[in-house]
Design an enzyme around this catalytic site. Structure first.
Site, PDB file in Angstrom:
ATOM      1  N   GLY A  84      41.779  31.059  47.289  1.00  0.00           N
ATOM      2  CA  GLY A  84      42.911  30.798  48.182  1.00  0.00           C
ATOM      3  C   GLY A  84      42.892  29.348  48.658  1.00  0.00           C
ATOM      4  O   GLY A  84      43.941  28.705  48.795  1.00  0.00           O
ATOM      5  N   ASP A  85      41.708  28.834  48.914  1.00  0.00           N
ATOM      6  CA  ASP A  85      41.580  27.433  49.351  1.00  0.00           C
ATOM      7  C   ASP A  85      41.981  26.492  48.212  1.00  0.00           C
ATOM      8  O   ASP A  85      42.631  25.474  48.436  1.00  0.00           O
ATOM      9  CB  ASP A  85      40.133  27.139  49.788  1.00  0.00           C
ATOM     10  CG  ASP A  85      39.656  28.129  50.837  1.00  0.00           C
ATOM     11  OD1 ASP A  85      40.501  28.591  51.630  1.00  0.00           O
ATOM     12  OD2 ASP A  85      38.458  28.459  50.858  1.00  0.00           O
TER      13      ASP A  85
HETATM   14  P1  ADP Z   1      42.413  34.385  48.982  1.00  0.00           P
HETATM   15  O1  ADP Z   1      41.187  33.738  48.394  1.00  0.00           O
HETATM   16  O2  ADP Z   1      43.040  33.599  50.083  1.00  0.00           O
HETATM   17  O3  ADP Z   1      42.239  35.849  49.285  1.00  0.00           O
HETATM   18  P2  ADP Z   1      43.674  35.133  46.465  1.00  0.00           P
HETATM   19  O4  ADP Z   1      42.536  36.058  46.201  1.00  0.00           O
HETATM   20  O5  ADP Z   1      45.034  35.728  46.469  1.00  0.00           O
HETATM   21  O6  ADP Z   1      43.519  34.299  47.814  1.00  0.00           O
HETATM   22  O7  ADP Z   1      43.594  33.988  45.349  1.00  0.00           O
HETATM   23  C1  ADP Z   1      44.436  32.866  45.326  1.00  0.00           C
HETATM   24  C2  ADP Z   1      44.863  32.580  43.911  1.00  0.00           C
HETATM   25  O8  ADP Z   1      43.708  32.347  43.083  1.00  0.00           O
HETATM   26  C3  ADP Z   1      45.612  33.722  43.227  1.00  0.00           C
HETATM   27  O9  ADP Z   1      46.993  33.693  43.530  1.00  0.00           O
HETATM   28  C4  ADP Z   1      45.307  33.443  41.760  1.00  0.00           C
HETATM   29  O10 ADP Z   1      46.119  32.402  41.272  1.00  0.00           O
HETATM   30  C5  ADP Z   1      43.855  32.944  41.809  1.00  0.00           C
HETATM   31  N1  ADP Z   1      42.924  34.081  41.676  1.00  0.00           N
HETATM   32  C6  ADP Z   1      42.225  34.702  42.638  1.00  0.00           C
HETATM   33  N2  ADP Z   1      41.498  35.736  42.144  1.00  0.00           N
HETATM   34  C7  ADP Z   1      41.750  35.767  40.823  1.00  0.00           C
HETATM   35  C8  ADP Z   1      41.314  36.593  39.730  1.00  0.00           C
HETATM   36  N3  ADP Z   1      40.477  37.618  39.926  1.00  0.00           N
HETATM   37  N4  ADP Z   1      41.801  36.320  38.487  1.00  0.00           N
HETATM   38  C9  ADP Z   1      42.654  35.291  38.290  1.00  0.00           C
HETATM   39  N5  ADP Z   1      43.089  34.477  39.266  1.00  0.00           N
HETATM   40  C10 ADP Z   1      42.652  34.702  40.517  1.00  0.00           C
END
Ligand code: ADP
Length: 311
Positions: free
Chosen positions: A254-255
């Site tokens: 997310g960062d």
């Molecule tokens: P946070 O870390 O704030 O919870 P997310 O988990 O939604 O945010 O991750 C942010 C972005 O990073 C996602 O929209 C995606 O583009 C990428 N991302 C995160 N986890 C995955 C994953 N398991 N596979 C592919 N991309 C990922």
């Protein structure tokens, strides 16, 4: 220039153990210690992407000095306010496929230290067009502290990208000065609105973003982990889908998403490309062992495989 704000940085300590034994001694020689806190992850990824970034916030004691030294070693510019109390440790024990965390709440920032920080950021904002604000507030800072920062950024005509949750997010949403972007993940959005969403009903999620609470915010990016994101830009809605990847460590994705957006904004990218760059940075972070780090070549490769569809 991009300014990143981290009000409660930490030394992130990771202990990988083959198993965690309770009520006895666990030994390890495999420790990693990195400058952490969401804002510092954003900082590193902007730096990795080649952006002009300055990290600010508060740092205290030996822990603060360690974090500062780590940033120096990485060649990252910094302008932190020194505080009396010690910056914190955040400990993650990785064992048997689990991640057990011990998170210190961190130091209390005094009102004099607050004033000094506000003077520092006001000066920085005069040279910055983008400011990212990430993570929780340190103790001693009022709930509306981020709203104060958003107001200061408005005065200096800087775009604010805000990634926080709970009370400090609500306080900004209810304030008069609005951030340019917010990036809740699905869980954070659900907590904010007191409503559950299903990924099979994107329309409900899309409708949720049109509520008056979000009025005046130019961009809302709801990140959905491996499912990509749904985004609102002014009156337009986008569904962003991403390729399936082999994940190494998704912490800090997310960062990285915020970092990709901030960097893209600094480069004058179009709406679609901003979304692609932010997703590509999130994916690339998930493929690295180190939290808050991307390989720019990997970001560029993912960029072309992201699908942005207006809905
Ligand atoms: P946070 O870390 O704030 O919870 P997310 O988990 O939604 O945010 O991750 C942010 C972005 O990073 C996602 O929209 C995606 O583009 C990428 N991302 C995160 N986890 C995955 C994953 N398991 N596979 C592919 N991309 C990922």
């Amino acid at each position: 220039m991009i300014v990143t704000v981290t009000m409660n940085p930490s030394i992130d300590i990771s202990y990988p153990l083959s198993s965690l034994a309770i009520d006895t001694v666990n030994r390890t020689d495999q420790v990693t210690k990195t400058a952490g806190g969401k804002g510092l992850n954003v900082t590193r990824v902007i730096h990795d992407l080649g952006g002009d970034v300055v990290a600010t916030g508060v740092l205290g004691g030996f822990h603060g000095a360690y974090i500062s030294e780590e940033l120096n070693k990485a060649g990252i510019k910094q302008a932190f306010t020194s505080i009396k109390e010690e910056s914190r440790d955040s400990i993650a024990i990785l064992h048997e496929g689990n991640q057990t965390e011990i998170l210190e709440s961190g130091p209390t920032v005094s009102s004099e230290e607050q004033t000094t920080f506000l003077e520092t950021i006001t000066a920085l904002l005069q040279q910055a067009d983008i400011v990212t604000i990430s993570g929780s507030l340190a103790k001693g800072l009022p709930t509306d502290f981020y709203q104060k920062l958003v107001q200061a950024a408005h005065t200096e005509k800087a775009h604010v990208l805000l990634d926080t949750s709970g009370e400090s997010l609500i306080s900004v949403l209810e304030g008069t000065a609005k951030p340019f972007l917010i990036k809740p993940n699905l869980e954070e959005l659900e907590a904010l609105l007191g409503q559950r969403f299903s990924l099979s009903e994107m329309e409900t999620l899309q409708n949720a973003l049109s509520q008056p609470l979000f009025e005046g915010i130019e961009w809302i990016v709801v990140s959905l982990g491996k499912a990509g994101a749904i985004a609102k830009h002014q009156e337009a809605y986008y569904r962003v889908t991403i390729p399936e990847i082999k994940v190494v460590n998704p912490v800090g994705s997310g960062d990285a998403t915020i970092a990709g957006f901030a960097y893209g904004l600094s480069q004058g990218k179009t709406s679609e490309d901003l979304l692609k760059l932010s997703m590509a940075a999130g994916i690339a972070n998930a493929q690295e062992k180190q939290t808050g780090h991307v390989d720019p070549a990997n970001v560029a490769a993912h960029f072309n495989n992201i699908n942005v569809k207006k809905i």
